[in-house]
Design a protein around this motif. Structure first.
Motif: not given
Length: 599
Positions: A25-26, A31, A33, A50
Motif C-alpha cells: 500500500t502507499s 501512489s 502501480t 511509485y
C-alpha cells in the motif's frame, strides 16, 4: 519437503496477466502501480512504480505488511532491493528512508537511510542496508516501508524487495532460525525435496526446473505454486541442499520424470530433453569442480565440493499415471543408473515396473489403517525391492484438520514401530505434509505449524522426535507374553511378536553407546504394566522413559497442539531402574513411550 522462507517481505510477483500488489500500500501523497516497462530481468517481468505527481508536501512512500505479519524483534535486518528513477524524477537530498513501523505509523522500530544520489536515470541500481531494531514490537501487525523525503517528485521503480532477519547458520537466502531449529531438533535422517507435487507443477511448463532456482535472485523466475500462491525460488536447489547439510541430514532428491498434476505426460519420443535436464542437475551437484562444466558452474556459485546425493527419486506418485510410468521409469533409470552407479534410484510405483531398487509408498489414512496394518511390511518378500515410505500421516476424518492429535500420533507411531521391525527392507519413513503457515493452510494435518512469530510442534512431531532422537543400529529379538501364554508359543507374525493385544513394541540396541532402546505404543483404555527381562544380562543401571499421552480419562482424539494452545501435549520423562537385567515400566493408556537404558 516444501521450501522454508525467512523473507519477511514478499518479492514483487507478476501473476498471470494482471499482476498483483497484494500486501503493498502507499502512504502520503504518492501512489503505486505495477508496470512491465523495461523490466529488471526476463525472470522478473514486472516492478512497482511509485509516482509523485507533484512535489511531496509530507513524507510519502509505500509499505508492506509481510507474510501475514512481521515479527519485529531486537536484531539487525538485511534489506536489499533494486531501484530506478525515471527521467525527471527528483529526490532533494538523494536519500531514502527504510524501516519498520506499527500499523498507524505511531511507532518506528528501526530506521536506515539509503543514499541513491548516484543513481543514473532510467538505470537499475542495486542497494542494500541494515535496519537495526532496538525495541521489540508487541504484535506482528507491522509494516516495512520505503519513504521519500519531502519535496520528492516523479516516478520511481523498485523490484526484488527483501528484508531478512538473521538466518539459520547465517546462510544467504536462508531459513528462519526458529523454524530451522525445530527441524534440526528432530535429528532427521533425510530430507526429501523439492517436495512431491511441487516437483511436478501444475503443468509441464510449471514443473520444478532446477537451473531456474540457482544463481542471482533476479535471474530466478517465479512460478505458480502447486498448492497456493507463487514460489519465488529464493530458497532454491543450493539453499535446500545446504539446509539439509546444516541440520545433519542426507538428501533424497526428487527429479522430474515427465508427468505433471494436470495429467500432462511427456511422450516417449520427447523424453530425452528431460533426461538430459536431470543429467545436468546431477552433474551440477556431484561432479568435481575441475574439468567438468556443470561442476565449474557450481563452484562459480560458491560451492566447490560436490554434494552427497545418495538417493534420487524418479518422479512423484506415478501410481496416478502408471500407464506412462511403464516407459518413463526405464527411460530415466536405464540411463541414470549407468551414469551414476553410486546413486540408488527410487521408483514411485511398482505397477508393471520390474524390480526397482526402492519403491516409495504414500499413505494418508485414518488412524485405524496404521493400527490394522501393523504387520503390512512383515510379509514383503525379502529379495524384492526395498521400501521408502516417503509420505504418511493419519487423518481422523475426511475433513482435513490443521493439527495432528494424540490419537493420530499414536497410530503413526505404531506404523513407525513396524518400520523398525522391518528395517531390513524399509530404508526410512517421512511424515507429510511437513510445514504450514496456519494463515494459509493448503493441506493437513502438518508436522509443524507456524505464523509470523511462533512455531508449533504437533503431537506427531513430538512422537517422531522421540523416535528419531533415540535410534538403534541393531534390531533385537523381543517377545511379549501374558499370564496365559508361554515364550515358546511366540512365532514371527503372531501375537507376542511386536504386538500383544493393544500393546506394540520394538527393541533395538545403540552399539556406539551400548544402550537398549525400547519403543512402545498402547491403544488400550487401561495402563499396561510391562515387566522386562534382558536375556542373559545382570546389568544394574538407570534409564529414562519419554512418554507422550493425553492423560487418564482424556479422549486422545481431542488433544492437539495448536497456535492457541501449543503445549496441550508434551513429552514427559520418568526414570527407570534396572536390577540384574530386570525392570518394570507403566505404559499409560493411549500413549507412546520410548525408553533408553545403559547396558
Amino acid at each position: 519437503m516444501d521450501c522454508f522462507y525467512s523473507i519477511e517481505i514478499n518479492y514483487v510477483y507478476y501473476l498471470e496477466n494482471n499482476g498483483s500488489l497484494v500486501g503493498w500500500t502507499s502512504f502520503g501523497t504518492g501512489s503505486i502501480t505495477l508496470t512491465t516497462d523495461r523490466p529488471l530481468s526476463n525472470a522478473l517481468p514486472a516492478q512497482i512504480r511509485y509516482s509523485l505527481v507533484n512535489n511531496s508536501t509530507a513524507s510519502s512512500g509505500f509499505r508492506n505488511s509481510g507474510f501475514f505479519g512481521i515479527n519485529i524483534q531486537v536484531k539487525n535486518y538485511t534489506t536489499n532491493f533494486f531501484f530506478r528513477l525515471l527521467s525527471g524524477a527528483y529526490i532533494p537530498d538523494g536519500k531514502l528512508t527504510i524501516g519498520f513501523s506499527d500499523t498507524n505509523d505511531q511507532i518506528r522500530y528501526g530506521l536506515s537511510t539509503i543514499d541513491v544520489s548516484t543513481a543514473i536515470a532510467n538505470n537499475w541500481m542495486n542497494v542494500s542496508s541494515i535496519i537495526s531494531v532496538h525495541t521489540n514490537a508487541s504484535t506482528t501487525e507491522n509494516f516495512f516501508f520505503i519513504e521519500f523525503h519531502t519535496g520528492s517528485k516523479g516516478d520511481f521503480e523498485f523490484n526484488l524487495i527483501s528484508c531478512f532477519p538473521p538466518t539459520y547458520k547465517n546462510r544467504p537466502n536462508g531459513a528462519r532460525i526458529d523454524i530451522a531449529q525445530v527441524f534440526a531438533d528432530l535429528k532427521p535422517g533425510f530430507v526429501r525435496f523439492p517436495g512431491g507435487n511441487d516437483l511436478e507443477g501444475h503443468s509441464i511448463l510449471e514443473r520444478f526446473i532446477w537451473n531456474h532456482t540457482i544463481g542471482p535472485l533476479q535471474n530466478r523466475p517465479a512460478r505458480r505454486g502447486s498448492w497456493i500462491g507463487y514460489n519465488t525460488q529464493g530458497f532454491g536447489l543450493i539453499e535446500l541442499l545446504t539446509f539439509t547439510e546444516d541440520i545433519g541430514a542426507i538428501p533424497i532428491l526428487g527429479v522430474y520424470a515427465g508427468y505433471s498434476l494436470n495429467g500432462e505426460t511427456v511422450s516417449p519420443d520427447e523424453l530425452q530433453p528431460y533426461i538430459d535436464e536431470v543429467i545436468e542437475e546431477l552433474d551440477f551437484l556431484t561432479a568435481p569442480a575441475e574439468n567438468n562444466t556443470m561442476g565449474a558452474l557450481r563452484k562459480s556459485l560458491g560451492r566447490t565440493e560436490p554434494f552427497n546425493i545418495p538417493y534420487v527419486e524418479i518422479g512423484n506418485e506415478d501410481f496416478f499415471a502408471w500407464t506412462t510410468y511403464i516407459y518413463r521409469w526405464p527411460a530415466f533409470y536405464n540411463v541414470l543408473s549407468q551414469r551414476y552407479p553410486n546413486i540408488t534410484f527410487i521408483a514411485t510405483t511398482s505397477q508393471y515396473i520390474k524390480d526397482p531398487p526402492i519403491i516409495d509408498d504414500h499413505y494418508y489414512q485414518p488412524p485405524s489403517f496404521y493400527i490394522n496394518n501393523f504387520r503390512l511390511y512383515d510379509y514383503i518378500p525379502r529379495q524384492s525391492s526395498k521400501v521408502f515410505v516417503g509420505e504418511f500421516a493419519a487423518r481422523q476424518s475426511r475433513l482435513i484438520p490443521p493439527f495432528p492429535t494424540i490419537k493420530t500420533a499414536i497410530a503413526e507411531s505404531i506404523f513407525r514401530i513396524s518400520f523398525e521391525r522391518n528395517s531390513d527392507v524399509i530404508i526410512g519413513g517421512c511424515y507429510a505434509p511437513v510445514l504450514q503457515n496456519i494463515n494459509a493452510t493448503q493441506a493437513g494435518p502438518n508436522l509443524i505449524s507456524m505464523n509470523a512469530n511462533f512455531v508449533v510442534k504437533s503431537t506427531s512431531y513430538l512422537a517422531q522426535k522421540m523416535f528419531s532422537n533415540n535410534l538403534g543400529d541393531l534390531l533385537l529379538h523381543s517377545t511379549a507374553v501374558n499370564s496365559s501364554m508361554t515364550h515358546q508359543s511366540v512365532e514371527f507374525h503372531n501375537e507376542g511378536d511386536g504386538k500383544l493385544g493393544n500393546f506394540y513394541f520394538v527393541a533395538t540396541k545403540n552399539v556406539k553407546n551400548n544402550s537398549l532402546i525400547l519403543k512402545m505404543a498402547s491403544i488400550d483404555g487401561n495402563d499396561t504394566i510391562v515387566n522386562t527381562q534382558i536375556e542373559g544380562s545382570t546389568v544394574s543401571s538407570e534409564g529414562i522413559a519419554y512418554i507422550l499421552t493425553a492423560g487418564p480419562g482424556v479422549d486422545p482424539a481431542t488433544v492437539a497442539n495448536t497456535i492457541d494452545n501449543p503445549n496441550a501435549a508434551s513429552i514427559v520423562t520418568r526414570s527407570v531402574r534396572a536390577t540384574d537385567g530386570k525392570f518394570s515400566i507403566v505404559v499409560p493408556s493411549w500413549s507412546v513411550v520410548v525408553m533408553t537404558l545403559s547396558l
